[in-house]
Design a protein around this motif. Structure first.
Motif, PDB file in Angstrom:
ATOM      1  N   GLU A 129     -19.870 -11.941  -9.986  1.00  0.00           N
ATOM      2  CA  GLU A 129     -19.622 -11.054 -10.870  1.00  0.00           C
ATOM      3  C   GLU A 129     -20.396  -9.702 -10.323  1.00  0.00           C
ATOM      4  O   GLU A 129     -19.942  -8.685 -10.382  1.00  0.00           O
ATOM      5  N   LYS A 160     -13.441 -10.160 -19.478  1.00  0.00           N
ATOM      6  CA  LYS A 160     -12.120 -10.428 -18.893  1.00  0.00           C
ATOM      7  C   LYS A 160     -11.483  -9.644 -17.947  1.00  0.00           C
ATOM      8  O   LYS A 160     -10.724 -10.142 -17.210  1.00  0.00           O
ATOM      9  N   ARG A 167     -11.399 -17.573 -11.717  1.00  0.00           N
ATOM     10  CA  ARG A 167     -10.795 -17.025 -12.937  1.00  0.00           C
ATOM     11  C   ARG A 167     -11.282 -18.288 -14.116  1.00  0.00           C
ATOM     12  O   ARG A 167     -11.424 -17.854 -15.173  1.00  0.00           O
ATOM     13  N   MET A 204     -14.613 -18.820 -15.232  1.00  0.00           N
ATOM     14  CA  MET A 204     -15.110 -17.676 -15.899  1.00  0.00           C
ATOM     15  C   MET A 204     -14.664 -17.604 -17.570  1.00  0.00           C
ATOM     16  O   MET A 204     -15.521 -17.749 -18.365  1.00  0.00           O
ATOM     17  N   MET A 217     -13.011 -11.033 -14.805  1.00  0.00           N
ATOM     18  CA  MET A 217     -12.408 -12.122 -14.707  1.00  0.00           C
ATOM     19  C   MET A 217     -11.108 -11.923 -13.988  1.00  0.00           C
ATOM     20  O   MET A 217     -10.793 -12.633 -12.732  1.00  0.00           O
ATOM     21  N   THR A 235      -5.784 -16.442 -18.207  1.00  0.00           N
ATOM     22  CA  THR A 235      -6.269 -16.007 -16.884  1.00  0.00           C
ATOM     23  C   THR A 235      -5.254 -15.382 -16.102  1.00  0.00           C
ATOM     24  O   THR A 235      -5.682 -14.824 -14.980  1.00  0.00           O
TER      25      THR A 235
END
Length: 240
Positions: A233, A141, A153, A156, A144, A188
């Motif tokens: 990522e 998170k 965002r 993910m 993200m 998010t």
């Protein structure tokens, strides 16, 4: 507890390694309580003396910012548990828990919680495993929230939700959880308008489908693009 006894308790990861006899002994320490939609189970900074296991229903775990905005930290559904953190570290609870739909929840007192983990090594091992998974989820998170692009965002968070609430079908992966655009925004750190814009585009492009029961199906194109997100990522981690 007889109705749910062995079948239900075995479906909970915390108790999945126990024998029928061990599960039967556990059931006597669990009490059931019904909760109504929108009821607050406990507030952030409350003192908690119980662990909770959801038999059916759903809850959201959230914090509230100074300007009143909700930040959803987690959504727990059937078979999941919560509340154990403050029993372990003896601190106040870090977030508010609200009932998202009418729920039946099993409650274990602090005394019985410690009795279980000290007497059942397998329960302790399962607890440690779940806590590690939640820690890894927290790291995801954080990653993200470092994405500046709204679609990255949301993508993910959908992929993360698919791990806990996803069901694979011939047409893709269905998220068996009802989420409003505001819920997604609160998870998010985006505005509801940004979420709506991204969701509408994905629907037009055929990447997702909103089903009649309001569940979201991630279509094959969406799932296949997970590789691209993973690459993003990795680049983000290298920069950080």
């Amino acid at each position: 507890m007889e109705k749910y006894n062995i079948e239900f308790l075995r479906s909970i990861e915390l108790f999945s390694s126990l024998t029928n006899e061990e599960i039967d002994n556990i059931s006597s320490r669990i009490h059931l309580k019904e909760f109504k939609k929108n009821e607050i189970l406990f507030y952030e900074e409350d003192t908690n003396e119980f662990m909770y296991i959801i038999i059916f229903g759903r809850v959201k775990v959230f914090q509230t910012t100074e300007d009143g905005k909700e930040i959803i930290l987690a959504i727990h559904g059937e078979g999941e548990f919560f509340g154990e953190m403050s029993l372990i570290d003896e601190q106040t609870v870090p977030a508010t828990v609200s009932i998202m739909e009418n729920s039946l929840i099993a409650i274990i007192s602090k005394k019985d919680f410690y009795g279980l983990i000290f007497s059942q090594r397998k329960v302790l091992e399962n607890l440690l495993r779940v806590l590690c998974l939640r820690l890894r989820d927290s790291w995801k998170k954080i990653q993200m929230l470092n994405f500046k692009n709204a679609s990255h965002r949301i993508k993910m968070i959908f992929l993360m939700l698919s791990e806990a609430h996803g069901k694979k079908t011939a047409k893709g992966v269905t998220l068996n959880i009802k989420l409003t655009h505001q819920d997604i925004a609160d998870m998010t750190g985006l505005t509801r308008e940004s979420v709506t814009r991204v969701i509408d585009k994905w629907q037009r492009d055929g990447e997702i489908t909103i089903l009649s029961n309001r569940f979201i199906r991630l279509n094959p194109d969406f799932v296949q693009n997970e590789v691209k997100l993973t690459q993003l990522e990795e680049r983000l981690l290298r920069k950080g």
